[in-house]
Write a protein that holds these residues in place. Structure first.
Motif, PDB file in Angstrom:
ATOM      1  N   ARG A  11     -41.189 -66.242 -90.906  1.00  0.00           N
ATOM      2  CA  ARG A  11     -40.685 -67.131 -89.562  1.00  0.00           C
ATOM      3  C   ARG A  11     -42.301 -68.258 -89.247  1.00  0.00           C
ATOM      4  O   ARG A  11     -42.530 -68.833 -90.260  1.00  0.00           O
ATOM      5  CB  ARG A  11     -41.899 -66.291 -88.259  1.00  0.00           C
ATOM      6  N   ASP A  13     -44.133 -69.820 -87.437  1.00  0.00           N
ATOM      7  CA  ASP A  13     -45.242 -69.614 -87.507  1.00  0.00           C
ATOM      8  C   ASP A  13     -46.028 -69.025 -88.357  1.00  0.00           C
ATOM      9  O   ASP A  13     -47.032 -69.176 -88.564  1.00  0.00           O
ATOM     10  CB  ASP A  13     -45.742 -69.346 -86.035  1.00  0.00           C
ATOM     11  N   LYS A  14     -45.475 -68.225 -88.860  1.00  0.00           N
ATOM     12  CA  LYS A  14     -46.437 -67.343 -89.777  1.00  0.00           C
ATOM     13  C   LYS A  14     -46.747 -67.975 -91.175  1.00  0.00           C
ATOM     14  O   LYS A  14     -47.575 -68.299 -91.403  1.00  0.00           O
ATOM     15  CB  LYS A  14     -45.471 -66.257 -90.364  1.00  0.00           C
ATOM     16  N   SER A  17     -48.489 -70.920 -90.498  1.00  0.00           N
ATOM     17  CA  SER A  17     -50.099 -70.053 -90.535  1.00  0.00           C
ATOM     18  C   SER A  17     -50.362 -70.507 -92.229  1.00  0.00           C
ATOM     19  O   SER A  17     -51.571 -70.867 -92.185  1.00  0.00           O
ATOM     20  CB  SER A  17     -49.968 -69.727 -89.646  1.00  0.00           C
ATOM     21  N   ARG A  24     -52.026 -69.032 -85.448  1.00  0.00           N
ATOM     22  CA  ARG A  24     -50.572 -69.342 -84.826  1.00  0.00           C
ATOM     23  C   ARG A  24     -50.578 -69.066 -83.063  1.00  0.00           C
ATOM     24  O   ARG A  24     -48.919 -70.103 -83.246  1.00  0.00           O
ATOM     25  CB  ARG A  24     -49.999 -67.638 -84.863  1.00  0.00           C
ATOM     26  N   SER A  25     -51.357 -68.786 -82.719  1.00  0.00           N
ATOM     27  CA  SER A  25     -50.903 -69.095 -80.890  1.00  0.00           C
ATOM     28  C   SER A  25     -51.569 -71.114 -80.537  1.00  0.00           C
ATOM     29  O   SER A  25     -50.957 -71.595 -80.317  1.00  0.00           O
ATOM     30  CB  SER A  25     -52.792 -68.911 -80.861  1.00  0.00           C
ATOM     31  N   ILE A  27     -50.591 -72.876 -83.532  1.00  0.00           N
ATOM     32  CA  ILE A  27     -48.891 -73.747 -83.955  1.00  0.00           C
ATOM     33  C   ILE A  27     -47.609 -73.051 -82.692  1.00  0.00           C
ATOM     34  O   ILE A  27     -46.994 -74.075 -82.399  1.00  0.00           O
ATOM     35  CB  ILE A  27     -48.092 -72.592 -85.185  1.00  0.00           C
ATOM     36  N   LYS A  28     -47.826 -72.121 -82.133  1.00  0.00           N
ATOM     37  CA  LYS A  28     -46.577 -71.814 -80.603  1.00  0.00           C
ATOM     38  C   LYS A  28     -47.200 -72.898 -79.411  1.00  0.00           C
ATOM     39  O   LYS A  28     -46.171 -73.219 -79.162  1.00  0.00           O
ATOM     40  CB  LYS A  28     -46.898 -70.196 -80.029  1.00  0.00           C
ATOM     41  N   VAL A  31     -45.602 -75.874 -81.154  1.00  0.00           N
ATOM     42  CA  VAL A  31     -43.973 -76.646 -80.799  1.00  0.00           C
ATOM     43  C   VAL A  31     -43.282 -76.787 -79.481  1.00  0.00           C
ATOM     44  O   VAL A  31     -42.754 -77.084 -79.548  1.00  0.00           O
ATOM     45  CB  VAL A  31     -43.796 -74.455 -81.666  1.00  0.00           C
ATOM     46  N   ALA A  45     -40.477 -70.628 -82.215  1.00  0.00           N
ATOM     47  CA  ALA A  45     -41.419 -70.287 -82.791  1.00  0.00           C
ATOM     48  C   ALA A  45     -40.828 -69.379 -83.842  1.00  0.00           C
ATOM     49  O   ALA A  45     -41.245 -69.140 -85.558  1.00  0.00           O
ATOM     50  CB  ALA A  45     -42.914 -69.958 -82.800  1.00  0.00           C
ATOM     51  N   SER A  46     -40.361 -68.618 -84.105  1.00  0.00           N
ATOM     52  CA  SER A  46     -39.483 -67.481 -84.531  1.00  0.00           C
ATOM     53  C   SER A  46     -38.801 -68.042 -85.435  1.00  0.00           C
ATOM     54  O   SER A  46     -37.679 -67.146 -86.495  1.00  0.00           O
ATOM     55  CB  SER A  46     -38.891 -66.753 -83.384  1.00  0.00           C
ATOM     56  N   TYR A  57     -45.904 -81.809 -88.547  1.00  0.00           N
ATOM     57  CA  TYR A  57     -47.057 -80.934 -87.916  1.00  0.00           C
ATOM     58  C   TYR A  57     -47.454 -82.374 -87.112  1.00  0.00           C
ATOM     59  O   TYR A  57     -48.026 -82.846 -88.250  1.00  0.00           O
ATOM     60  CB  TYR A  57     -46.799 -79.969 -88.182  1.00  0.00           C
TER      61      TYR A  57
END
Length: 298
Positions: A11, A13-14, A17, A24-25, A27-28, A31, A45-46, A57
């Motif tokens: 994913r 986000d992962k 991270s 991850r929060s 990053i979300k 996004v 994010a998925s 980024y």
């Protein structure tokens, strides 16, 4: 900043991270606000990253935390030269942190109580222990380092009294019980704690006060003080707290968060050696829901 994915399959986000210092929060959120793109295009994010993807980024600007006195309402139950006991309202964060840069209990303490212990520095002056944002009730506050050390040592030695009341889902079958299950950070969700073999020892005593058709009113006493301990333990035995947005079901009692209140606090005064105990009633919304449950049983 830009990175090129050498091995795809994960994913967005992962993956990001793992490859950066961003959570991850973060990053979300980035996004959502368009601070992250893949090959020049916005992705969810998925999104499953591919080998060779170029991820651009921007590092989100850090929030400025405000450690300044604020004239906020503060219910001081007791105060002397060494310590204070305050009744924290539901919805108030204990100290400034990401997402809650001001308006916290610490901001109120700095205004209403001039002298606070310095052991936890400017981040948590006077704070000996904490309550979750949506948990109401009693907290001890140290006004000097001597008091802080003594109160913290008593907590560590499991000699302090911390008794809560809560409304939980379902009918707890036993009138009395002890939940002994180690608690640590959840591997599935970084925002949550969980019962895990790798966690720290955690013990919660409970006593049923009243039973209703779909809920139980409990008194709970902490022997240890792990993060989210009561919330995690009650969910673990199949009776999550009513109103708990993190560990409970969506269909629940309407309120302002979990129905959990730190009702009684007891400790030894660090200077006089006197045993002190304080109790405060749950907030109005807690009492109203409790009365509604009682009337529904008639």
């Amino acid at each position: 900043m830009e990175i090129t994915i050498k091995e795809g399959g994960g994913r967005l986000d992962k993956t990001l991270s793992d490859l950066t210092d961003l959570s991850r929060s973060q990053i979300k959120e980035a996004v959502k606000t368009g601070l992250i793109s893949v090959n020049g295009q916005s992705k969810k994010a998925s999104y499953t990253v591919q080998t060779g993807d170029k991820i651009s980024y921007q590092i989100p600007q850090a929030e400025m935390l405000e450690y300044a006195p604020q004239n906020l309402p503060l219910d001081i139950v007791y105060e002397d030269a060494d310590l204070a006991v305050v009744n924290k309202v539901q919805g108030m964060v204990v100290h400034p942190a990401a997402g809650h840069t001001s308006g916290t209990l610490v901001n109120a303490l700095l205004y209403h109580i001039k002298d606070l212990s310095t052991i936890n520095g400017v981040i948590r002056p006077g704070i000996v222990h904490r309550l979750d944002k949506d948990t109401s009730g009693l907290l001890m506050v140290a006004k000097n380092d001597l008091a802080h050390q003594a109160l913290a040592a008593e907590l560590k030695a499991k000699k302090s009294l911390r008794r809560y009341v809560a409304i939980v889902h379902g009918n707890v079958p036993d009138d009395f019980g002890l939940i002994e299950a180690p608690i640590g950070r959840s591997k599935k969700d970084r925002k949550k704690q969980a019962v895990t073999a790798q966690g720290k020892p955690a013990l919660t005593h409970f006593h049923v006060l009243e039973r209703f058709s779909s809920y139980t009113f409990l008194e709970l006493t902490l022997e240890t003080g792990r993060t989210h301990q009561i919330r995690v333990h009650m969910a673990y035995i199949g009776h999550p707290l009513a109103g708990d947005p993190l560990y409970g079901p969506r269909k629940t009692l309407q309120g302002e968060g979990q129905f959990l209140h730190a009702q009684t606090l007891g400790f030894t005064h660090p200077r006089s050696g006197k045993l002190m105990e304080f109790s405060v009633s749950p907030p109005q919304i807690f009492q109203e829901r409790l009365e509604q449950l009682r009337k529904a049983e008639l």
